[in-house]
Design an enzyme around this catalytic site. Sequence first.
Site: not given
Length: 388
Positions: A76, A181, A327
């Site tokens: 990051t 990745q 959610c």
Amino acid sequence: MAEPARRVYLDHNATTPLDPRALAAMMPWLAGAPANPSSAHFFGQAARAAVEEARAEVAALLGARPIDVVLTGSGTEANNSVIFDLAEREPPGHVVLSAFEHASVRAAVERLVRRGWEATRVSPGSDGAVRADDVVSAVGEATRLVCLMLAQNELGTLQPVPEVAARCRARGVLVFSDAAQAVGKVPVDVAALGVDYLTCGAHKIHGPLGAGALWIRPGAPFGGWLVGGGQERKRRSGTENVAAIVGFGAAARGAREELGARAARLAGLRARFERGLVAAIADVSIHCAHAERLPHTSHLAIAGVDGQELMIRLDLAGFAVSTGSACGSGAVEVSPTLRAAGYDEREAASSLRVSFGPGNDEEEVDLFLAALAREVAALRRPIAAVGR
Ligand SMILES: Cc1ncc(COP(=O)(O)O)c(C=O)c1O
């Protein structure tokens, strides 16, 4: 509920288990003498030597020169630093990025936009890859940077970085690839990719959390974003995390030496899983199955099943995977990646990401398949009853 007999980790795109060789290399730097690599005395110089040895290993994994590798505190941080350093150097201009860059790229670009920059987000096709033509045609006079990740973290798809880099560089536009990745999973060679900046992180390749790297092409502009003591040749201030860096170096060496064997093994495990999956469960789609993708990542949707519920049931049964939606405040929040790739809310809500690692074996794949079939059947049962 009883503790499962066995726990199986199938979420290697989130993070990977620490390579025991990395742990062994780190221990003296965690438990031993004080070690600030900037100190001129014995202790400092020992730490300096260890940091440089690790840098050489990280560079070797990228096909790079050690001097061009800046060690950072995370992937990051490396990603943020490319983008914020650009904004520090240049007046507001234009940035092109794929619509499914990692949040550490997307959010950094959004900050630039709040400061007067413009951004064009290029959507991928349903195969999970952006088109090089689409990226290049978004480049204009004011474009200062193109951001295109090498492998997408959720779908696992590889992006056309070499073509984009060649065509953008011909137009004098800088290209940055987040390879967090891809590194350690597929061969990565900075020269062959032709980019100006490339980033990766240790914990995705069996190194420790809290270490990353930024490779800068010789001659590419970079002023340094973190300022202070001038470490890392003034490109990243802050006393180096020696233990984490040493662990990163050991992990990078393991990844380089074992890349081919690991990739073949992981591709085998994934093929076994995907074959078993379509045989055992009806109405499953494997996303981007025919695209070029990382060997260990499988992204799928199981019709009529809520991915969150499935993930929780699998976790209780001892299997760690991740989902494509979350959610939040009662509403389904589709991951920006899946939204960008054109999946609707229903498809995203029923999706799952399974990412294998070299520690997994065929028995675990089979156990997982059995658990998945069982939990999917349990979740589908009430829906079938309601339909009757
Ligand atoms: C593609 C990609 N870039 C960047 C990162 C961030 O890396 P870190 O966790 O080292 O900050 C990740 C981690 O999930 C990632 O998948």
